[in-house]
Design a protein around this motif. Structure first.
Motif, short mmCIF file in Angstrom:
data_model
loop_
_atom_site.label_atom_id
_atom_site.label_comp_id
_atom_site.label_asym_id
_atom_site.label_seq_id
_atom_site.Cartn_x
_atom_site.Cartn_y
_atom_site.Cartn_z
N LYS A 7 0.82 -1.42 -0.01
CA LYS A 7 -0.06 0.02 0.02
C LYS A 7 1.02 1.18 -0.17
CE LYS A 7 -4.11 -1.73 2.55
NZ LYS A 7 -4.72 -1.76 3.49
N TRP A 8 1.97 1.26 0.73
CA TRP A 8 2.65 2.45 1.04
C TRP A 8 3.43 2.71 -0.38
CZ3 TRP A 8 8.24 1.86 0.34
CH2 TRP A 8 8.99 3.16 0.73
N ARG A 9 4.07 1.38 -1.04
CA ARG A 9 4.69 1.70 -2.21
C ARG A 9 3.66 2.30 -3.38
NH1 ARG A 9 8.07 -2.28 -2.18
NH2 ARG A 9 6.45 -3.67 -2.54
N ALA A 10 2.57 1.54 -3.39
CA ALA A 10 1.59 2.22 -4.36
C ALA A 10 1.15 3.67 -4.38
CB ALA A 10 0.37 1.58 -4.55
N SER A 11 1.40 4.17 -3.07
CA SER A 11 1.31 5.29 -3.04
C SER A 11 2.32 6.34 -3.38
CB SER A 11 0.84 5.57 -1.60
OG SER A 11 2.15 5.75 -0.75
N LYS A 12 3.50 5.93 -3.72
CA LYS A 12 4.90 6.87 -4.13
C LYS A 12 4.68 7.18 -5.71
CE LYS A 12 6.94 6.80 -0.41
NZ LYS A 12 7.29 8.07 0.13
N PHE A 13 4.08 6.30 -6.56
CA PHE A 13 3.75 6.75 -7.89
C PHE A 13 2.73 7.72 -8.08
CE2 PHE A 13 5.09 2.16 -7.53
CZ PHE A 13 6.04 2.15 -8.76
N PRO A 14 3.25 8.50 -9.14
CA PRO A 14 2.21 9.65 -9.33
C PRO A 14 0.76 9.23 -9.75
CG PRO A 14 4.33 9.90 -10.67
CD PRO A 14 4.22 8.60 -10.05
N VAL A 15 -0.30 10.14 -9.16
CA VAL A 15 -1.68 9.53 -9.29
C VAL A 15 -1.89 9.52 -10.86
CG1 VAL A 15 -3.88 10.47 -9.18
CG2 VAL A 15 -2.04 10.82 -7.12
N ASP A 16 -2.54 8.28 -11.04
CA ASP A 16 -3.34 7.95 -12.53
C ASP A 16 -2.34 7.76 -13.40
OD1 ASP A 16 -5.93 8.01 -11.68
OD2 ASP A 16 -5.88 10.23 -12.02
N SER A 17 -1.31 7.27 -13.09
CA SER A 17 0.09 6.77 -13.99
C SER A 17 -0.33 5.39 -14.30
CB SER A 17 1.32 6.95 -13.53
OG SER A 17 1.40 6.26 -12.17
#
Length: 169
Positions: A7-17
């Protein structure tokens, strides 16, 4: 990866990429990435890919799963998440050249997108980490170092090395 780290790692990518999960296994990271992003997931193991597809559907995650050898795929997403196999014949390997796919392939593929997150063993050598030209983040959950992640491109931190303690951040 455990759910907390995924969950933490997923939040590190720019939104909607768009993200390619190259070695998705049963889909733990794919599910979490797919809740926030469009994800293309691959695994060479047919059973693992079937599990990933099911898990992502149950989680209502935006993930397209395919059984394929990622080294034979053209990756066209904004970002890549690599979680290469770090075992050979059931034993852990320490050198990135022994990962499947090897770090050399991962480095080449990640250079053709906006950035990558590469999960590696926390015991990998500094020389191999430095060769990937990224920043390294060691991640601890409840006081135990669980993994290291190399961030490249737009995901790269200005800090060459750092540590993150989860779930507190």
């Amino acid at each position: 990866s455990g759910d907390t780290i995924a969950k933490w790692r997923a939040s590190k990518f720019p939104v909607d990429s768009s993200i390619t999960d190259t070695c998705c296994g049963i889909g733990g990271d794919s599910m979490n990435l797919g809740r926030l992003h469009t994800v293309f997931a691959y695994d060479i193991d047919r059973s693992a890919a079937k599990c990933a597809k099911h898990n992502c559907e149950v989680a209502n995650a935006k993930v397209r799963v395919q059984t394929a050898d990622v080294t034979n795929q053209v990756i066209k997403s904004d970002f890549i998440f690599f979680d290469p196999s770090r075992r050979v014949n059931g034993k852990r390997v320490k050198r990135g050249e022994d990962y499947q796919p090897p770090l050399e392939f991962i480095s080449s593929a990640s250079s053709r997108c906006a950035g990558a997150a590469i999960k590696v063993s926390p015991g990998i050598s500094d020389e191999e980490l430095d060769a990937l030209n990224g920043s390294v983040e060691f991640v601890s959950v409840s006081g135990e170092c669980k993994e290291a992640i190399i961030w490249t491109g737009q995901l790269k931190s200005p800090h060459k090395r750092k540590a993150t303690l989860l779930p507190s951040g």
